[in-house]
Design a protein around this motif. Structure first.
Motif, PDB file in Angstrom:
ATOM      1  N   HIS A  28       0.983  -1.422   0.119  1.00 29.20           N
ATOM      2  CA  HIS A  28       0.366   0.073  -0.305  1.00 29.20           C
ATOM      3  C   HIS A  28       1.132   1.271  -0.310  1.00 29.20           C
ATOM      4  N   GLU A  31       2.243   1.531  -3.473  1.00 26.89           N
ATOM      5  CA  GLU A  31       0.547   1.937  -4.055  1.00 26.89           C
ATOM      6  C   GLU A  31       0.480   3.861  -4.101  1.00 26.89           C
ATOM      7  N   GLU A  65     -13.417  12.419  -4.278  1.00 27.25           N
ATOM      8  CA  GLU A  65     -12.815  11.170  -4.473  1.00 27.25           C
ATOM      9  C   GLU A  65     -12.510  10.311  -3.228  1.00 27.25           C
ATOM     10  N   HIS A  67     -11.722   7.365  -0.737  1.00 29.14           N
ATOM     11  CA  HIS A  67     -11.791   5.784  -1.000  1.00 29.14           C
ATOM     12  C   HIS A  67     -12.183   5.090   0.315  1.00 29.14           C
ATOM     13  N   ARG A 104      -9.902  11.576  -0.276  1.00 36.65           N
ATOM     14  CA  ARG A 104      -8.375  11.463  -0.637  1.00 36.65           C
ATOM     15  C   ARG A 104      -7.668  12.598  -1.151  1.00 36.65           C
ATOM     16  N   ARG A 155     -11.585  -5.673  -4.351  1.00 36.07           N
ATOM     17  CA  ARG A 155     -11.060  -4.515  -4.362  1.00 36.07           C
ATOM     18  C   ARG A 155     -10.078  -4.398  -3.551  1.00 36.07           C
ATOM     19  N   GLN A 156      -9.602  -5.550  -2.067  1.00 33.93           N
ATOM     20  CA  GLN A 156      -9.154  -5.427  -1.236  1.00 33.93           C
ATOM     21  C   GLN A 156      -8.856  -6.350  -1.261  1.00 33.93           C
ATOM     22  N   GLU A 192      -2.830  -3.203   0.039  1.00 31.23           N
ATOM     23  CA  GLU A 192      -3.050  -2.487  -0.942  1.00 31.23           C
ATOM     24  C   GLU A 192      -4.961  -2.476  -1.619  1.00 31.23           C
ATOM     25  N   GLY A 193      -5.031  -1.756  -2.775  1.00 29.07           N
ATOM     26  CA  GLY A 193      -5.521  -1.676  -3.421  1.00 29.07           C
ATOM     27  C   GLY A 193      -6.984  -0.958  -3.055  1.00 29.07           C
ATOM     28  N   SER A 195      -9.355   2.519  -3.431  1.00 33.37           N
ATOM     29  CA  SER A 195     -10.268   2.718  -4.943  1.00 33.37           C
ATOM     30  C   SER A 195     -11.244   3.737  -3.780  1.00 33.37           C
ATOM     31  N   ALA A 196     -12.008   4.492  -4.906  1.00 32.11           N
ATOM     32  CA  ALA A 196     -13.351   5.060  -5.031  1.00 32.11           C
ATOM     33  C   ALA A 196     -14.314   4.495  -4.956  1.00 32.11           C
TER      34      ALA A 196
END
Ligand code: MN
Length: 221
Positions: A28, A31, A65, A67, A104, A155-156, A192-193, A195-196
């Protein structure tokens, strides 16, 4: 309003401070184009950001945005200062799963200005938490899968063995700075992973092999 109680634990513990750890999984950190930290990176969420299972994440109009960050959440049953790492897990009352909801775009602007993350991380409903499992049901907090779905999409998918600083180290470190108290929560960082999320999404976080689930719906434009 009185502080809400941590769900699932007996005796009931009102929620205290909400400590959060940033960049505790190296994938993470990568990323986010951040270096892996040499000591835990700590920030706080306000207790007003808590929301429970089957609740709603309200997207704030100030952000475009928002997350999800799925995280193992530790509830302390016993406080202290300068807690030894070897004894730290004895201070845990239970384990849950939570989402460190993050604006974010606001966080990015704060980073650029070297401003704190309090606003980006602290809006109402930005700290959904599940019911908590008593600590004796979780023999090893570093052997748990973490998963997050948005609608039907995974997603994660991570594992707590990949934490840079394990739970015992986090408790010991935090207690060198803060006097820890029963009812304090620790969000232990996200794999990691990230996202919105958007209006109408159903977000489902899972700990272990269906040990715990947390489902929240996203509302807002
Ligand atoms: Mn986080």
């Amino acid at each position: 309003m009185n502080a809400p109680v941590i769900p699932g634990l007996n005796p009931p513990l009102p929620i205290g401070n909400i400590f959060c750890i940033g960049r505790n999984y190296s994938e993470h950190a990568r990323e986010m184009q951040q270096q892996v930290p040499e000591q835990p990176m700590v920030f706080l969420k306000p207790s007003s950001s808590i929301v429970f299972d089957n609740g709603i994440i309200e997207l704030p109009p100030q952000s475009n945005e928002v997350h999800h960050e799925v995280e193992l959440v530790v509830a302390l049953g016993k406080g202290g200062k300068n807690i030894l790492e070897s004894q730290a897990l004895e201070h845990v009352a239970g384990y849950g799963i939570g989402i460190d909801v993050t604006a974010r775009d606001i966080q990015q602007r704060a980073k650029e200005r070297s401003h704190p993350w309090t606003v980006a991380k602290g809006f109402d409903t930005f700290a959904p938490i599940s019911r908590f499992l008593p600590a004796d049901k979780v023999p090893d907090p570093q052997s748990l899968y973490l998963k997050l779905n948005v609608n039907s999409e995974i997603r994660q998918s991570g594992h707590t063995k990949d934490m840079i600083f394990p739970v015992a180290t986090l408790i010991a470190y935090l207690s060198t700075v803060f006097t820890l108290r029963p009812g304090d929560l620790i969000f232990t960082g996200t794999p990691e992973g990230v996202s919105a999320i958007k209006h109408g999404d159903v977000v489902r976080a899972t700990l272990g092999d269906q040990l715990l689930n947390l489902t929240v719906t996203v509302n807002g434009s």
